[in-house]
Every structure is written in structure tokens, then in C-alpha cells.
Design a protein around this motif. Structure first.
Motif, short mmCIF file in Angstrom:
data_model
loop_
_atom_site.label_atom_id
_atom_site.label_comp_id
_atom_site.label_asym_id
_atom_site.label_seq_id
_atom_site.Cartn_x
_atom_site.Cartn_y
_atom_site.Cartn_z
N VAL A 87 57.69 9.46 32.89
CA VAL A 87 57.40 10.89 32.98
C VAL A 87 55.89 11.10 33.09
CG1 VAL A 87 57.51 13.10 31.75
CG2 VAL A 87 59.46 11.52 31.66
N TYR A 88 55.48 11.92 34.05
CA TYR A 88 54.07 12.26 34.24
C TYR A 88 53.89 13.75 33.98
CZ TYR A 88 53.10 7.74 36.45
OH TYR A 88 52.94 6.39 36.70
N VAL A 89 52.85 14.08 33.23
CA VAL A 89 52.61 15.48 32.88
C VAL A 89 51.12 15.78 32.97
CG1 VAL A 89 52.35 15.04 30.39
CG2 VAL A 89 53.20 17.27 31.18
N ILE A 90 50.80 17.04 33.17
CA ILE A 90 49.40 17.46 33.32
C ILE A 90 49.26 18.88 32.80
CG2 ILE A 90 49.72 18.39 35.66
CD1 ILE A 90 46.94 17.34 36.39
N LYS A 220 54.85 19.83 24.51
CA LYS A 220 56.23 19.62 24.06
C LYS A 220 56.89 18.47 24.83
CE LYS A 220 57.08 24.33 22.42
NZ LYS A 220 57.88 25.56 22.57
N ILE A 221 56.56 18.35 26.11
CA ILE A 221 57.07 17.23 26.90
C ILE A 221 56.51 15.93 26.35
CG2 ILE A 221 57.02 16.13 29.18
CD1 ILE A 221 57.06 18.95 30.40
N ARG A 222 55.23 15.93 26.03
CA ARG A 222 54.60 14.73 25.45
C ARG A 222 55.27 14.36 24.12
NH1 ARG A 222 49.95 17.92 27.25
NH2 ARG A 222 49.03 16.93 29.09
N GLN A 223 55.55 15.37 23.31
CA GLN A 223 56.18 15.14 22.01
C GLN A 223 57.56 14.51 22.15
OE1 GLN A 223 56.47 18.68 19.53
NE2 GLN A 223 58.04 17.76 18.23
N GLY A 283 65.92 12.38 32.89
CA GLY A 283 65.75 13.83 32.92
C GLY A 283 66.59 14.54 31.88
N VAL A 284 67.85 14.10 31.72
CA VAL A 284 68.75 14.71 30.74
C VAL A 284 68.23 14.47 29.32
CG1 VAL A 284 71.05 14.58 29.71
CG2 VAL A 284 70.80 14.68 32.20
N GLU A 285 67.79 13.26 29.03
CA GLU A 285 67.26 12.96 27.70
C GLU A 285 66.03 13.80 27.40
OE1 GLU A 285 68.39 11.08 25.11
OE2 GLU A 285 70.20 11.11 26.37
N LEU A 286 65.19 13.99 28.41
CA LEU A 286 64.00 14.83 28.24
C LEU A 286 64.40 16.26 27.91
CD1 LEU A 286 60.94 15.37 28.43
CD2 LEU A 286 61.26 15.67 30.90
N PHE A 287 65.33 16.81 28.68
CA PHE A 287 65.76 18.20 28.46
C PHE A 287 66.49 18.36 27.13
CE2 PHE A 287 65.77 20.26 32.96
CZ PHE A 287 64.40 20.09 33.02
#
Length: 293
Positions: A87-90, A220-223, A283-287
Motif C-alpha cells: 500500500v502506498y499513501v501520501i 488512518k490508512i497508515r495505522q 484491499g478488503v483487509e485495508l477497508f
């Protein structure tokens, strides 16, 4: 009912006529647990959006944000050229703003041996194109600004006729939507300044805002990734391609992240590309994790 009213006050509840949230709140009120009832509510909507490639779908679906009072939204996109199942986030801009710009010019035709009697749009279009490098110069802009010439169409294949109609099509793009707007204004201004008695008309399509992530939502995505041991990396810079998710984050806070296909995997929208089904699990685990926060 009248018999009951003689014994004690009767409260009539329009059960079945209320929506689910109203029913939960009503139950809480009846039990003297109004505040707790609000905590019972964890309303989650899954948005399946059409017309993502043109930017029109999010415009139509964005009404859900206001209708349902959505206070946060998340999305993800698979992407090639980055590590698989990571997962990449910014924070801030994740994808550039862009739009298609068409400039239509109409002059006066004449015979090719009498160009002075006609009005040819070729010279005005040439000056617009010539002005582009100065408009997108990095020293004149806060972020990256791009302008791509996608079509120049002047006159016809008729060597006895002086061209009188011309169309210039551009894709304008910028890291910051505000600077894309400034570029658009500059192009319109130079077109008007060079019009040489030409009739000029502008048209815009495939309009995308910048996709700007809120830091709180990205965190929250990072967490979730940290808690679920999902590989995660920081995206170093925004993608130049546009995405209409930005229409949503104009109305509420949110974040758009990416799950890698693999660093050497074929790019999306190519003949060799095939969607990797195993990304769905990530993706499902993230959501799921986001829903549990």
C-alpha cells in the motif's frame, strides 16, 4: 388502542416508516440511552462508481456525500511500477488536476493566391503553441504545470484555398488545481489577443480536479497497515495522471491510496495488462481495518 389509553398513556411509533438510523435513535431514546444510540451507529456506504475515465462519474455520485452526510471517504487503485501488494499513501495531492481544452477559430476563406483577402487562423494558433513553454516554466509556477498539444487541425487538403477554420486541442495539467486554472486563463488570454478578427470559442471536457488527500485520513490508512502487518510505503510524489476521486475530497475529508501490481508489471490500460485478483484481498483487509477504527 382506546382501551389501552384508559389504562396508561400510549406512544405510537411509526415502525417500518422510519429508516434504519431513525429506528436505532428511537430505541435509544425509549431506553434513555440517546447518546449511546449514536455510538451504535456506524454507517458505511460502498460506492460503485461509473465513468471514472472521463471524470463524469464522480460528479454524479458526489451527491451521496451530501445526501448521506458522509464525513470521510476512502478509495484505492491498483498501480504498476510499484511494489506488489504494498500500500502506498501520501498527504496532499496524490494525482494531478487536468482537463481537455479545445480552441476553435474561424476566419474568412479566400483563394490561395489572395491570402491577404482572407483571415487564416494558422498564425494565431502558432502563437498560442509558441507561448506554451513560458506558461509552464517551472520558475513561474509553484508546482509542476504541463500543457500537451494533442491535435492541431487547420484548413483542408485543398491547395487552392486559404484556410479559414482551425482547432487547437490541448490537455492542461498541474499538480495544483489552482495553477491549472491560471494556465487556462493565460491560454484564453493569448488566444483572444491574437485573434486577428477571428471568431473564437473555447470548449472543455474530461475535467478532473486534483486528488488531494487529508493527512488525518491518510494517517488512518497508515495505522491500519501497521496493525494488520500490511506492507506500506510513502508515495514520494503525486501521479501525473488524473483521478476523479478529488470530487469527493472537495466535499469531505478522505484519502486515496494505491496497491502495487509490481515494479515490472505491465502498465494499466495496455494490451499486456491483466488485473491481479490477489490485490482484492489486500484491499478488503485495508477497508475492514478502516471500518473497525
Amino acid at each position: 388502542m382506546k382501551t389501552l389509553e384508559q389504562i396508561a398513556p400510549v406512544l405510537t411509533i411509526p415502525w417500518g416508516q422510519l429508516d434504519n438510523l431513525e429506528e436505532i435513535r428511537l430505541l435509544g431514546t425509549l431506553q434513555g440511552r440517546t447518546q449511546q444510540a449514536e455510538e451504535w451507529i456506524n454507517n458505511i456506504f460502498f460506492l460503485f462508481q461509473h465513468a471514472e475515465e472521463t471524470g463524469d462519474g464522480a460528479v454524479e455520485c458526489a451527491v451521496l456525500i451530501e445526501e448521506k452526510k458522509i464525513d470521510e471517504i476512502f478509495g484505492w487503485h491498483n498501480m504498476s511500477g510499484i511494489k506488489e501488494n504494498t500500500v502506498y499513501v501520501i498527504n496532499g495531492t496524490a494525482q494531478y488536476a487536468s482537463k481537455g481544452m479545445s480552441i476553435y477559430m474561424e476566419g474568412v476563406p479566400s483563394h490561395a493566391n489572395e491570402p491577404e483577402n482572407g483571415i487564416n487562423p494558422a498564425f494565431a494558433i502558432a502563437k498560442i503553441i509558441d507561448s506554451i513553454p513560458s506558461f509552464i516554466d517551472s520558475t513561474a509556477n509553484k508546482g509542476n504545470v504541463l500543457c500537451t498539444v494533442v491535435q492541431v487541425d487547420i484548413g483542408e487538403k485543398a491547395f487552392g484555398v486559404n484556410a479559414s477554420k482551425g482547432t487547437l486541442r490541448l490537455t492542461i495539467r498541474a499538480l495544483y488545481e489552482e495553477e491549472m486554472g491560471k494556465l487556462q486563463q493565460k491560454l484564453e488570454n493569448v488566444a483572444q489577443a491574437e485573434k486577428y478578427w477571428l471568431k473564437i470559442r473555447f470548449e472543455y471536457q474530461d475535467e478532473f480536479p486534483e486528488t488531494a488527500n487529508h493527512e488525518e485520513s491518510s494517517d488512518k490508512i497508515r495505522q491500519v497497515c501497521a496493525e494488520k502487518n500490511i506492507p506500506m510505503l510513502e508515495l514520494k510524489e503525486a501521479f501525473r495522471a488524473s483521478e476523479d476521486f478529488g470530487h469527493y475530497t472537495k466535499l469531505t475529508k478522505g484519502s486515496y491510496c494505491y496497491i502495487g501490481n509490481g515494479e515490472d508489471y505491465p502498465n494499466i490500460h495496455t494490451f499486456e495488462y491483466d488485473f491481479k485478483d490477489d490485490l482484492i484481498v489486500t484491499g478488503v483487509e485495508l477497508f475492514k481495518g478502516l471500518a473497525e477504527l
